[in-house]
Design an enzyme around this catalytic site. Sequence first.
Site, PDB file in Angstrom:
ATOM      1  N   HIS A  20      -5.440  -0.964   4.904  1.00  0.00           N
ATOM      2  CA  HIS A  20      -4.699  -0.085   4.000  1.00  0.00           C
ATOM      3  C   HIS A  20      -4.394   1.215   4.722  1.00  0.00           C
ATOM      4  O   HIS A  20      -5.298   1.909   5.180  1.00  0.00           O
ATOM      5  CB  HIS A  20      -5.487   0.201   2.723  1.00  0.00           C
ATOM      6  CG  HIS A  20      -4.722   1.022   1.733  1.00  0.00           C
ATOM      7  ND1 HIS A  20      -5.176   2.214   1.231  1.00  0.00           N
ATOM      8  CD2 HIS A  20      -3.504   0.823   1.168  1.00  0.00           C
ATOM      9  CE1 HIS A  20      -4.277   2.714   0.394  1.00  0.00           C
ATOM     10  NE2 HIS A  20      -3.255   1.891   0.347  1.00  0.00           N
ATOM     11  N   GLU A  27      -2.573   4.430   3.693  1.00  0.00           N
ATOM     12  CA  GLU A  27      -1.889   5.389   2.820  1.00  0.00           C
ATOM     13  C   GLU A  27      -1.453   6.568   3.679  1.00  0.00           C
ATOM     14  O   GLU A  27      -2.265   7.154   4.390  1.00  0.00           O
ATOM     15  CB  GLU A  27      -2.799   5.848   1.688  1.00  0.00           C
ATOM     16  CG  GLU A  27      -2.228   6.957   0.822  1.00  0.00           C
ATOM     17  CD  GLU A  27      -0.889   6.583   0.211  1.00  0.00           C
ATOM     18  OE1 GLU A  27       0.104   7.303   0.480  1.00  0.00           O
ATOM     19  OE2 GLU A  27      -0.834   5.585  -0.535  1.00  0.00           O
ATOM     20  N   GLU A  75       6.203  -2.830  -3.165  1.00  0.00           N
ATOM     21  CA  GLU A  75       5.958  -2.441  -4.550  1.00  0.00           C
ATOM     22  C   GLU A  75       7.316  -2.066  -5.136  1.00  0.00           C
ATOM     23  O   GLU A  75       7.974  -2.877  -5.749  1.00  0.00           O
ATOM     24  CB  GLU A  75       4.972  -1.281  -4.622  1.00  0.00           C
ATOM     25  CG  GLU A  75       4.595  -0.908  -6.046  1.00  0.00           C
ATOM     26  CD  GLU A  75       3.753   0.346  -6.084  1.00  0.00           C
ATOM     27  OE1 GLU A  75       2.832   0.395  -6.907  1.00  0.00           O
ATOM     28  OE2 GLU A  75       4.029   1.282  -5.321  1.00  0.00           O
ATOM     29  N   GLU A 120       9.602   3.462 -10.341  1.00  0.00           N
ATOM     30  CA  GLU A 120       8.476   3.041 -11.161  1.00  0.00           C
ATOM     31  C   GLU A 120       8.618   3.406 -12.640  1.00  0.00           C
ATOM     32  O   GLU A 120       7.620   3.532 -13.348  1.00  0.00           O
ATOM     33  CB  GLU A 120       7.185   3.613 -10.573  1.00  0.00           C
ATOM     34  CG  GLU A 120       6.925   3.078  -9.166  1.00  0.00           C
ATOM     35  CD  GLU A 120       5.593   3.512  -8.575  1.00  0.00           C
ATOM     36  OE1 GLU A 120       4.797   4.148  -9.289  1.00  0.00           O
ATOM     37  OE2 GLU A 120       5.358   3.215  -7.394  1.00  0.00           O
ATOM     38  N   HIS A 147       4.321  -0.031  -0.083  1.00  0.00           N
ATOM     39  CA  HIS A 147       4.359   0.562  -1.422  1.00  0.00           C
ATOM     40  C   HIS A 147       5.135   1.877  -1.381  1.00  0.00           C
ATOM     41  O   HIS A 147       5.126   2.591  -0.387  1.00  0.00           O
ATOM     42  CB  HIS A 147       2.952   0.769  -1.959  1.00  0.00           C
ATOM     43  CG  HIS A 147       2.360  -0.481  -2.519  1.00  0.00           C
ATOM     44  ND1 HIS A 147       1.754  -0.532  -3.756  1.00  0.00           N
ATOM     45  CD2 HIS A 147       2.320  -1.741  -2.032  1.00  0.00           C
ATOM     46  CE1 HIS A 147       1.349  -1.771  -4.000  1.00  0.00           C
ATOM     47  NE2 HIS A 147       1.670  -2.520  -2.956  1.00  0.00           N
ATOM     48  N   GLU A 148       5.825   2.128  -2.490  1.00  0.00           N
ATOM     49  CA  GLU A 148       6.696   3.306  -2.653  1.00  0.00           C
ATOM     50  C   GLU A 148       7.911   3.340  -1.718  1.00  0.00           C
ATOM     51  O   GLU A 148       8.389   4.414  -1.382  1.00  0.00           O
ATOM     52  CB  GLU A 148       5.912   4.628  -2.530  1.00  0.00           C
ATOM     53  CG  GLU A 148       4.892   4.863  -3.605  1.00  0.00           C
ATOM     54  CD  GLU A 148       3.550   4.194  -3.357  1.00  0.00           C
ATOM     55  OE1 GLU A 148       2.896   3.784  -4.333  1.00  0.00           O
ATOM     56  OE2 GLU A 148       3.166   4.081  -2.172  1.00  0.00           O
ATOM     57  N   GLU A 200      -0.408  -1.910 -12.294  1.00  0.00           N
ATOM     58  CA  GLU A 200      -1.342  -0.790 -12.219  1.00  0.00           C
ATOM     59  C   GLU A 200      -1.097   0.254 -13.300  1.00  0.00           C
ATOM     60  O   GLU A 200      -2.020   0.996 -13.666  1.00  0.00           O
ATOM     61  CB  GLU A 200      -1.262  -0.127 -10.845  1.00  0.00           C
ATOM     62  CG  GLU A 200       0.072   0.558 -10.565  1.00  0.00           C
ATOM     63  CD  GLU A 200       0.135   1.159  -9.169  1.00  0.00           C
ATOM     64  OE1 GLU A 200      -0.813   0.954  -8.400  1.00  0.00           O
ATOM     65  OE2 GLU A 200       1.127   1.819  -8.861  1.00  0.00           O
TER      66      GLU A 200
END
Length: 702
Positions: free
Chosen positions: A412, A414, A501, A173, A482-483, A507
Amino acid sequence: MKTCVFFVCMISVQRSTAQEANTLNAGMNRVRLEFVLDKSGTPNYAVYFDQKQIVKPSSLGFALGDDSTFYKDFELLSSEKKKVDETWKPVWGEVSQIRNNYEELAVHLKHKGATDRYLDIIFRVFADGVGFRYVFPKQTDLKYFVVTNEFTHFNLTGDHKAFWIPGDYDTNEYPYTISKLSEVDAWKLATTAADIAVRVAPDQYAVQTPLMMKTNDGLYINIHEAALSGYPAMQLRVDRSTSSLSSNLVPDAVGSKAFLHAPFKTPWRTIIVSNKAADILASKLILNLNDPSVIQDPSWIKPMKFVGVWWEMQIGKSTWRYSEYADSTDANGKPIPNGRHGANTENVKRYIDFAAKNGIGGVLVEGWNTGWEDWFGNWKEDVFDFVTPYPDFNLKEITAYAASKNVKMIMHNETSGSATNYERLMDTAFRFMNKFGYTSVKTGYVGKIIPRGEHHDGQWMVNHYERVAKKGVEYKVMVDMHEPPRPTGMQRTYPNWLACEAGRGNEYNAFSKGNAPEHETIMPFTRLMGGPMDYTPGIFKLKNYSPEDPTRQVHTTLVKQMALYITMYSPVQMVSDLLENYEAKPDAFQFIKDVPVDWDDSKILEAEPGDYITIARKEKGKDNWFIGSITDENARSTIVSLDFLDKGKKYTAIIYADGDKADWKDNPESYKIQKLKVDATTKLNLKMAPGGGAAISIMPGN
């Protein structure tokens, strides 16, 4: 719709023995590969484009846990060549069918050590580049083994201009740096990038792949990998004095690179080359090197646009957590609400209503489940259970409400970086999705990884991400990760793995200094080479949107945010901004309503990394075309020919353009809309503001 092969044309295999061959060759059109064992028995390859060497002789091999010399003292046993020409149909994508045409050279080597050990190297030469991989065949004297180093080299012909980010074990990122290879210094950025939560970049001269380069004589070279499975991600170490690159694998918790069991195939190392930048973006080499789909009937896989309770959390309008702290409880032990929790029933219904009204397929809700007060930065294992909602999130009511509006809810999950916890609870989480009708999930891995000592891009986590994709296949759930490591074309094998992602998304404009205007003109040449990105475009409120910091702004114009739906390809695109910001500009929002996410054809009309990109795409199953054009910090004019339209057919084009005085910094929300009658002879003169763009819809009829 099934993935299928339309035709296969294979020329008979040509075999040669070691006595017959010294230098081995394979070629396709303008690309040629040479292979040779040097005097020390070290495998070497070289790559040519238009008879010009682009990769000088470069060595290959390994250091194994019990043999540090598994890169020399080889003898050539035999080789064979074959040609393949086939066409296959992806489940979704930028085009409706893909030609896979290459010449393959397979080299079989024996290591002249104390024991009989064997290594194969498979080269595939395409019209736009080369892919090669190592194969450890089944053998008696090499069964279970440890890779301590991979010695793959890319000896380049000059000090090329490079577009790079630091070779970090845990994040992709970073913003991009443009410099000569001799100027690469990963630490200069890695030590100061405080907006990235977890950074581990131990090698000062390592860069991440995909690495995009441009030579002084105008060649474009992209180095990456394909089919990353069961192996750590590859970074590249730059020798600044020689412009040589060498593989740099992400290590595991004990410092090894990979624990393997023969037979085993490594990922492909890829080199894409052209004298036209647009050809790099059009390449399907990486996808072609991946295995076909494992899903026999992919009819349940549905690309979509979605809105979500997300941006309001990013900018500080609301929060993911229900309480301020983990111990914020009343006398009865119940959590005390902070009054700012975004994932509450009434707020979520607003998003469902908006999606239904505007033909948007899904709604993502982050922060719906308990645990958010207890995780960030704590490196704690058991934070989320993935099934328990907060008190103000009425799961059954929301599920029924969304179903009544024909809107899909997006789960979602996480994990807080605790992959061990997710592994234990994955079946529970996916059964929960099936029970409540969630057909897709966005997963996240923010934080340091558990198992402790492992990295996001190491072998253990690469295996974990693939297990999640397989679990999605088992439960018929689409996945947006993501990640993770940057993608390597695995979406061909697991087409339910819609996006990742794995890069610096939109973001970062919410909580940091943001992304430079050139950022989106670099990303398609780097991060997107291996697969789609959940970049979250579509921000309409570009200044004064952050209650936490009024100086923050998005470094694009409004129209460029619209154009990103074309230039930043993904089969799952977020309509990211607050609902009221779209409602305030319904004429501009019409383009986002109209633009699809799945395509029959794509034309890269023009491109230059770091400067500009213009792409036209044809909607899947329809005659509608959409064009996105973006520029960097410089204003730009370009003429776009519509000669890709059907001859003799009339169309209506709606052009969404930057306003006459638009500028990403001072006047980003200025735009104008023009409607024209066009056909295949039309040429459009597009003018883009600094940091701006153009977005065009073209539909048959007057």
